[in-house]
Design an enzyme around this catalytic site. Structure first.
Site, PDB file in Angstrom:
ATOM      1  N   ASN A   9       0.863  -1.184   0.000  1.00  0.00           N
ATOM      2  CA  ASN A   9       0.000   0.000   0.000  1.00  0.00           C
ATOM      3  C   ASN A   9       0.901   1.236   0.000  1.00  0.00           C
ATOM      4  O   ASN A   9       1.476   1.581   1.025  1.00  0.00           O
ATOM      5  CB  ASN A   9      -0.896  -0.020   1.248  1.00  0.00           C
ATOM      6  CG  ASN A   9      -1.718   1.243   1.389  1.00  0.00           C
ATOM      7  OD1 ASN A   9      -1.841   2.029   0.441  1.00  0.00           O
ATOM      8  ND2 ASN A   9      -2.289   1.452   2.560  1.00  0.00           N
ATOM      9  N   LYS A  11       0.063   4.216  -0.295  1.00  0.00           N
ATOM     10  CA  LYS A  11      -0.631   5.395   0.258  1.00  0.00           C
ATOM     11  C   LYS A  11      -0.435   6.602  -0.683  1.00  0.00           C
ATOM     12  O   LYS A  11      -0.397   6.423  -1.888  1.00  0.00           O
ATOM     13  CB  LYS A  11      -0.140   5.684   1.677  1.00  0.00           C
ATOM     14  CG  LYS A  11      -0.102   4.438   2.548  1.00  0.00           C
ATOM     15  CD  LYS A  11       0.089   4.742   3.991  1.00  0.00           C
ATOM     16  CE  LYS A  11       0.271   3.437   4.750  1.00  0.00           C
ATOM     17  NZ  LYS A  11       0.163   3.597   6.182  1.00  0.00           N
ATOM     18  N   HIS A  94      -9.463   1.048   4.815  1.00  0.00           N
ATOM     19  CA  HIS A  94      -8.180   1.236   5.507  1.00  0.00           C
ATOM     20  C   HIS A  94      -8.398   2.172   6.700  1.00  0.00           C
ATOM     21  O   HIS A  94      -9.202   3.101   6.622  1.00  0.00           O
ATOM     22  CB  HIS A  94      -7.140   1.817   4.539  1.00  0.00           C
ATOM     23  CG  HIS A  94      -5.755   1.792   5.106  1.00  0.00           C
ATOM     24  ND1 HIS A  94      -5.305   2.750   5.971  1.00  0.00           N
ATOM     25  CD2 HIS A  94      -4.738   0.909   4.955  1.00  0.00           C
ATOM     26  CE1 HIS A  94      -4.054   2.461   6.332  1.00  0.00           C
ATOM     27  NE2 HIS A  94      -3.692   1.343   5.725  1.00  0.00           N
ATOM     28  N   GLU A  96      -6.795   4.588   7.764  1.00  0.00           N
ATOM     29  CA  GLU A  96      -6.594   6.021   7.471  1.00  0.00           C
ATOM     30  C   GLU A  96      -7.841   6.617   6.828  1.00  0.00           C
ATOM     31  O   GLU A  96      -8.171   7.782   7.056  1.00  0.00           O
ATOM     32  CB  GLU A  96      -5.350   6.196   6.587  1.00  0.00           C
ATOM     33  CG  GLU A  96      -4.078   5.975   7.404  1.00  0.00           C
ATOM     34  CD  GLU A  96      -2.888   5.481   6.609  1.00  0.00           C
ATOM     35  OE1 GLU A  96      -2.906   5.561   5.365  1.00  0.00           O
ATOM     36  OE2 GLU A  96      -1.944   4.985   7.251  1.00  0.00           O
ATOM     37  N   GLU A 166      -5.237  -5.144  10.691  1.00  0.00           N
ATOM     38  CA  GLU A 166      -4.223  -4.115  10.902  1.00  0.00           C
ATOM     39  C   GLU A 166      -4.494  -3.369  12.200  1.00  0.00           C
ATOM     40  O   GLU A 166      -5.307  -2.416  12.220  1.00  0.00           O
ATOM     41  CB  GLU A 166      -4.255  -3.114   9.756  1.00  0.00           C
ATOM     42  CG  GLU A 166      -3.967  -3.714   8.398  1.00  0.00           C
ATOM     43  CD  GLU A 166      -3.399  -2.662   7.462  1.00  0.00           C
ATOM     44  OE1 GLU A 166      -2.271  -2.855   7.006  1.00  0.00           O
ATOM     45  OE2 GLU A 166      -4.067  -1.648   7.215  1.00  0.00           O
ATOM     46  N   GLY A 172       2.587   2.104  10.702  1.00  0.00           N
ATOM     47  CA  GLY A 172       3.527   3.205  10.530  1.00  0.00           C
ATOM     48  C   GLY A 172       4.261   3.604  11.806  1.00  0.00           C
ATOM     49  O   GLY A 172       4.872   4.674  11.863  1.00  0.00           O
ATOM     50  N   SER A 213       3.601  -2.277  10.364  1.00  0.00           N
ATOM     51  CA  SER A 213       5.052  -2.285  10.576  1.00  0.00           C
ATOM     52  C   SER A 213       5.723  -3.616  10.217  1.00  0.00           C
ATOM     53  O   SER A 213       6.677  -4.034  10.871  1.00  0.00           O
ATOM     54  CB  SER A 213       5.390  -1.882  12.017  1.00  0.00           C
ATOM     55  OG  SER A 213       4.971  -0.547  12.251  1.00  0.00           O
TER      56      SER A 213
HETATM   57  C1  PEP Z   1      -0.686   0.104   6.085  1.00  0.00           C
HETATM   58  O1  PEP Z   1      -0.768   1.279   5.813  1.00  0.00           O
HETATM   59  O2  PEP Z   1      -1.591  -0.653   5.728  1.00  0.00           O
HETATM   60  C2  PEP Z   1       0.464  -0.367   6.840  1.00  0.00           C
HETATM   61  C3  PEP Z   1       0.433  -1.566   7.331  1.00  0.00           C
HETATM   62  O3  PEP Z   1       1.523   0.513   6.993  1.00  0.00           O
HETATM   63  P1  PEP Z   1       2.961   0.174   7.633  1.00  0.00           P
HETATM   64  O4  PEP Z   1       3.445  -1.117   7.011  1.00  0.00           O
HETATM   65  O5  PEP Z   1       3.810   1.332   7.259  1.00  0.00           O
HETATM   66  O6  PEP Z   1       2.777   0.017   9.101  1.00  0.00           O
END
Ligand code: PEP
Length: 257
Positions: A9, A11, A94, A96, A166, A172, A213
């Protein structure tokens, strides 16, 4: 055996030129690991160029969102029909989008239904905040999100889709869930909820990703968990070497290479 799936992703990162350069840098490595379904999820404006680049390969492309209407006066939105022209997958719900754009469970459900109607595979995101985890509400929260996202979705459709667990506190932050905690939610909450809503065969078929992460250093220990079928990767998908390493670790964790 479920085919593992790792999605990057991006973003709101990468122009079309930067995105194609990134994909070029890792395409050969990723195509050497066809045992894992690898999906790039660029921003909309980079989608057509990346799609052209990977056409005919084992790699796939996903959108980061869509709107549920097919066309019309919805300024700024992109419809499922438009997404299908280039993509096979679409990330829906997601955290976000839920946090910054006010997306609610009911809208997530509408998007899932609209995506399925166009033959897209939704990657449906669910996960709890740190406050909910600290209050011991992770299981009910994630379960409720799964139930809400799948309203009026058939067992057959559900079997083909992807759910990404998630935990929001892990996205992040550099602080991934422990492999044991991630496995517990993916297995005892997400897969168990699918079994309750439908049946065991549907629960066995659906693919469940962990996201939050994931990096080359922790991918193997996470992906080796039996109820984790791959990852949704943010930050580490923006660098060719780290994303390819995560895909390779996934194949290795599943005993495929
Ligand atoms: C995500 O945005 O779905 C995500 C898992 O980000 P990150 O791997 O940076 O934690």
């Amino acid at each position: 055996m479920r085919t593992p799936i790792v999605a990057g992703n991006w973003k709101m990162n990468k122009t079309a030129a930067e995105g194609t350069a990134l994909v070029r840098a890792m395409m050969a490595d990723l195509m050497a690991i066809p045992e894992v379904q690898t999906v790039f999820c660029p921003p909309f404006l980079a989608v057509p160029d990346v799609a052209r680049l990977i056409q005919g390969s084992t790699l796939a492309i996903g959108a980061q969102d869509l709107y549920w209407e097919e066309s019309g006066a919805f300024t700024g939105e992109v419809s499922p029909v438009m997404v299908t022209e280039f993509c096979q997958y679409v990330i829906i719900g997601h955290s976000e989008r839920r946090e910054y754009f006010g997306e609610k469970d009911q809208e997530v459900n509408k998007k899932v239904i609209a995506a399925l109607a166009q033959g897209l595979t939704p990657i449906v995101c669910v996960g709890e905040t740190l406050a909910l985890r600290d209050e011991g509400r992770t299981e009910t929260w994630v379960r409720d999100q799964v139930v809400a996202a799948l309203q009026n979705v058939s067992a057959e459709e559900t079997a083909g889709l992807v759910i990404a667990y998630e935990p929001i506190w892990a996205i992040g932050t550099g602080r991934a869930a422990t492999p044991e905690d991630a496995e517990q939610v993916c297995g005892e909450v997400v897969r168990a909820t699918i079994a309750d809503l439908y049946d065991q065969a549907t629960a066995e078929a659906i693919r469940i990703q962990y996201g939050g992460s994931v990096n080359p250093g922790n991918a193997e220990e996470i992906m080796i968990q039996p109820n984790i079928d791959g990852g949704l990767v943010g930050g580490a998908s923006l660098q060719a070497e780290s994303f390819a390493a995560i895909v390779r670790s996934t194949a290795s964790a599943k005993g495929l290479i």
